[in-house]
Scaffold this active site. Sequence first.
Site, PDB file in Angstrom:
ATOM      1  N   ASN A 165      33.018  12.187 -37.977  1.00 30.32           N
ATOM      2  CA  ASN A 165      32.254  10.954 -38.154  1.00 30.32           C
ATOM      3  C   ASN A 165      31.541  11.027 -39.506  1.00 30.32           C
ATOM      4  O   ASN A 165      30.714  11.917 -39.737  1.00 30.32           O
ATOM      5  CB  ASN A 165      31.248  10.839 -36.995  1.00 30.32           C
ATOM      6  CG  ASN A 165      30.403   9.590 -37.088  1.00 30.32           C
ATOM      7  OD1 ASN A 165      29.947   9.230 -38.164  1.00 30.32           O
ATOM      8  ND2 ASN A 165      30.169   8.943 -35.968  1.00 30.32           N
ATOM      9  N   ASP A 173      29.586   8.687 -40.909  1.00 36.60           N
ATOM     10  CA  ASP A 173      28.477   7.732 -41.048  1.00 36.60           C
ATOM     11  C   ASP A 173      27.374   8.236 -41.972  1.00 36.60           C
ATOM     12  O   ASP A 173      26.796   7.474 -42.753  1.00 36.60           O
ATOM     13  CB  ASP A 173      27.798   7.482 -39.689  1.00 36.60           C
ATOM     14  CG  ASP A 173      28.650   6.682 -38.735  1.00 36.60           C
ATOM     15  OD1 ASP A 173      29.683   6.141 -39.158  1.00 36.60           O
ATOM     16  OD2 ASP A 173      28.275   6.611 -37.545  1.00 36.60           O
ATOM     17  N   HIS A 174      27.059   9.539 -41.859  1.00 33.50           N
ATOM     18  CA  HIS A 174      25.872  10.003 -42.581  1.00 33.50           C
ATOM     19  C   HIS A 174      26.118  10.271 -44.057  1.00 33.50           C
ATOM     20  O   HIS A 174      25.177  10.493 -44.813  1.00 33.50           O
ATOM     21  CB  HIS A 174      25.224  11.167 -41.846  1.00 33.50           C
ATOM     22  CG  HIS A 174      24.666  10.694 -40.524  1.00 33.50           C
ATOM     23  ND1 HIS A 174      23.899   9.550 -40.441  1.00 33.50           N
ATOM     24  CD2 HIS A 174      24.821  11.141 -39.259  1.00 33.50           C
ATOM     25  CE1 HIS A 174      23.586   9.333 -39.174  1.00 33.50           C
ATOM     26  NE2 HIS A 174      24.139  10.271 -38.437  1.00 33.50           N
ATOM     27  N   ARG A 201      19.521   5.147 -51.371  1.00 31.27           N
ATOM     28  CA  ARG A 201      19.278   4.612 -52.721  1.00 31.27           C
ATOM     29  C   ARG A 201      20.022   3.317 -53.000  1.00 31.27           C
ATOM     30  O   ARG A 201      19.948   2.769 -54.087  1.00 31.27           O
ATOM     31  CB  ARG A 201      19.703   5.664 -53.772  1.00 31.27           C
ATOM     32  CG  ARG A 201      18.750   6.815 -53.889  1.00 31.27           C
ATOM     33  CD  ARG A 201      17.411   6.325 -54.439  1.00 31.27           C
ATOM     34  NE  ARG A 201      16.444   7.400 -54.514  1.00 31.27           N
ATOM     35  CZ  ARG A 201      16.294   8.207 -55.562  1.00 31.27           C
ATOM     36  NH1 ARG A 201      17.057   8.080 -56.602  1.00 31.27           N
ATOM     37  NH2 ARG A 201      15.388   9.144 -55.538  1.00 31.27           N
ATOM     38  N   HIS A 203      30.984   4.287 -37.468  1.00 32.82           N
ATOM     39  CA  HIS A 203      30.320   3.308 -36.610  1.00 32.82           C
ATOM     40  C   HIS A 203      29.801   2.174 -37.482  1.00 32.82           C
ATOM     41  O   HIS A 203      28.955   2.400 -38.349  1.00 32.82           O
ATOM     42  CB  HIS A 203      29.158   4.034 -35.898  1.00 32.82           C
ATOM     43  CG  HIS A 203      28.409   3.199 -34.919  1.00 32.82           C
ATOM     44  ND1 HIS A 203      27.412   3.727 -34.129  1.00 32.82           N
ATOM     45  CD2 HIS A 203      28.494   1.893 -34.579  1.00 32.82           C
ATOM     46  CE1 HIS A 203      26.921   2.775 -33.345  1.00 32.82           C
ATOM     47  NE2 HIS A 203      27.553   1.658 -33.613  1.00 32.82           N
ATOM     48  N   ARG A 217      23.030  -0.126 -41.041  1.00 33.05           N
ATOM     49  CA  ARG A 217      22.101   0.844 -41.640  1.00 33.05           C
ATOM     50  C   ARG A 217      22.818   1.947 -42.412  1.00 33.05           C
ATOM     51  O   ARG A 217      22.247   2.546 -43.301  1.00 33.05           O
ATOM     52  CB  ARG A 217      21.189   1.462 -40.579  1.00 33.05           C
ATOM     53  CG  ARG A 217      21.888   2.354 -39.598  1.00 33.05           C
ATOM     54  CD  ARG A 217      20.912   3.092 -38.736  1.00 33.05           C
ATOM     55  NE  ARG A 217      20.237   2.191 -37.817  1.00 33.05           N
ATOM     56  CZ  ARG A 217      19.691   2.604 -36.670  1.00 33.05           C
ATOM     57  NH1 ARG A 217      19.727   3.879 -36.346  1.00 33.05           N
ATOM     58  NH2 ARG A 217      19.111   1.754 -35.859  1.00 33.05           N
ATOM     59  N   THR A 238      19.724   6.923 -33.149  1.00 31.08           N
ATOM     60  CA  THR A 238      21.165   7.105 -33.011  1.00 31.08           C
ATOM     61  C   THR A 238      21.546   6.594 -31.624  1.00 31.08           C
ATOM     62  O   THR A 238      20.661   6.221 -30.850  1.00 31.08           O
ATOM     63  CB  THR A 238      21.564   8.578 -33.211  1.00 31.08           C
ATOM     64  OG1 THR A 238      22.980   8.718 -33.070  1.00 31.08           O
ATOM     65  CG2 THR A 238      20.880   9.498 -32.200  1.00 31.08           C
ATOM     66  N   THR A 239      22.833   6.568 -31.315  1.00 26.96           N
ATOM     67  CA  THR A 239      23.264   6.080 -30.003  1.00 26.96           C
ATOM     68  C   THR A 239      22.628   6.962 -28.934  1.00 26.96           C
ATOM     69  O   THR A 239      22.837   8.166 -28.910  1.00 26.96           O
ATOM     70  CB  THR A 239      24.806   6.158 -29.912  1.00 26.96           C
ATOM     71  OG1 THR A 239      25.357   5.695 -31.128  1.00 26.96           O
ATOM     72  CG2 THR A 239      25.321   5.330 -28.758  1.00 26.96           C
ATOM     73  N   GLY A 267      29.736  14.476 -36.219  1.00 31.94           N
ATOM     74  CA  GLY A 267      29.323  13.931 -37.502  1.00 31.94           C
ATOM     75  C   GLY A 267      28.146  14.631 -38.129  1.00 31.94           C
ATOM     76  O   GLY A 267      28.283  15.375 -39.110  1.00 31.94           O
ATOM     77  N   HIS A 268      26.971  14.439 -37.560  1.00 34.83           N
ATOM     78  CA  HIS A 268      25.736  14.836 -38.218  1.00 34.83           C
ATOM     79  C   HIS A 268      25.711  16.293 -38.643  1.00 34.83           C
ATOM     80  O   HIS A 268      25.348  16.619 -39.776  1.00 34.83           O
ATOM     81  CB  HIS A 268      24.533  14.517 -37.311  1.00 34.83           C
ATOM     82  CG  HIS A 268      23.228  14.851 -37.924  1.00 34.83           C
ATOM     83  ND1 HIS A 268      22.553  16.014 -37.670  1.00 34.83           N
ATOM     84  CD2 HIS A 268      22.493  14.178 -38.840  1.00 34.83           C
ATOM     85  CE1 HIS A 268      21.451  16.039 -38.386  1.00 34.83           C
ATOM     86  NE2 HIS A 268      21.381  14.932 -39.094  1.00 34.83           N
TER      87      HIS A 268
HETATM   88  N1  PXP Z   1      30.358   9.843 -30.622  1.00 41.42           N
HETATM   89  C1  PXP Z   1      29.651   8.680 -30.611  1.00 41.42           C
HETATM   90  C2  PXP Z   1      30.088   7.587 -29.694  1.00 41.42           C
HETATM   91  C3  PXP Z   1      28.568   8.488 -31.492  1.00 41.42           C
HETATM   92  O1  PXP Z   1      27.897   7.314 -31.473  1.00 41.42           O
HETATM   93  C4  PXP Z   1      28.236   9.523 -32.388  1.00 41.42           C
HETATM   94  C5  PXP Z   1      27.096   9.331 -33.350  1.00 41.42           C
HETATM   95  O2  PXP Z   1      27.365   8.274 -34.183  1.00 41.42           O
HETATM   96  C6  PXP Z   1      29.000  10.697 -32.366  1.00 41.42           C
HETATM   97  C7  PXP Z   1      30.025  10.846 -31.456  1.00 41.42           C
HETATM   98  C8  PXP Z   1      28.732  11.830 -33.303  1.00 41.42           C
HETATM   99  O3  PXP Z   1      27.488  12.382 -33.026  1.00 41.42           O
HETATM  100  P1  PXP Z   1      26.852  13.416 -34.060  1.00 41.42           P
HETATM  101  O4  PXP Z   1      26.641  12.681 -35.329  1.00 41.42           O
HETATM  102  O5  PXP Z   1      25.595  13.822 -33.374  1.00 41.42           O
HETATM  103  O6  PXP Z   1      27.840  14.541 -34.199  1.00 41.42           O
END
Ligand code: PXP
Length: 245
Positions: free
Chosen positions: A11, A13-14, A22, A47, A53, A104-105, A214-215
């Site tokens: 993932n 996203d971050h 920025r 996501h 965001r 977060t979710t 992800g994170h």
């Molecule tokens: N699965 C889902 C459905 C999520 O919403 C997220 C966080 O966006 C993740 C997995 C990944 O979680 P993490 O970023 O804590 O690894």
Amino acid sequence: MPATHQRLYINVDHVATLRQARRTDEPDPVAAAALCEDAGAEGITAHLREDRRHMQDDDIIGIASSVRTVFNLEMALTEEMLSIAERLKPYQITLVPERREEVTTEGGLDVAREPGKLANGLARLKRAGVRTSLFIDPDAEAVQRSRDLGADAIELHTGTYAHDPSNARSLRALIDAAELGRSLGLTVHAGHGLTVRNVAPVAAIAAIEELNIGHSIVSRAVFVGLPQAIAEMREAMVSARRAPR
Ligand code: PXP
């Protein structure tokens, strides 16, 4: 029987979160997705939140058009997101709950609420040729309902386990929900809060075919780069799956 291979979807996203701090053009999550694939990720997850965001629409379009593996788009079940999904046709959509104020979710989908809306959404995605997954808590009723609603897959929320990995009940809940899902013919995924330190017991669950992480990978990559961060996670997953149980 040897455990089947478990897929690692990353993932990104971050990477976008850092850029949005920025509102500039770096780091680019589309380039990060390509690097993740070069480093062995079997899928890319992102996501698109209603509040935008982190990921922006152009990021999602860029990832959808450039992935060489597969794209798993996470989204809430809204008309806006459904029409984006129908236009982009990613390989897989994971439906997630979304609340504006959350960091977060925070929990799985409430699959007992508005079952008609969920079933219709799943049917629309299927008609678009998209594989569907529901992000749910590791709970027998939620697993059963997901199957009844017509999802192809479930993603088990590992957040409670990740928050306190020493709690045997939360790991047991994941094992039971994964086995139930598999026995009902669902493909079972898992994710949220997984790190190299806590991933092993989840990676060892044979019924779980895919992890979305992800994170912790993006965080580790700040120090060692994405390829090494991914290699470390892969090693933790593979050795857990190989270990005798
Ligand atoms: N699965 C889902 C459905 C999520 O919403 C997220 C966080 O966006 C993740 C997995 C990944 O979680 P993490 O970023 O804590 O690894």
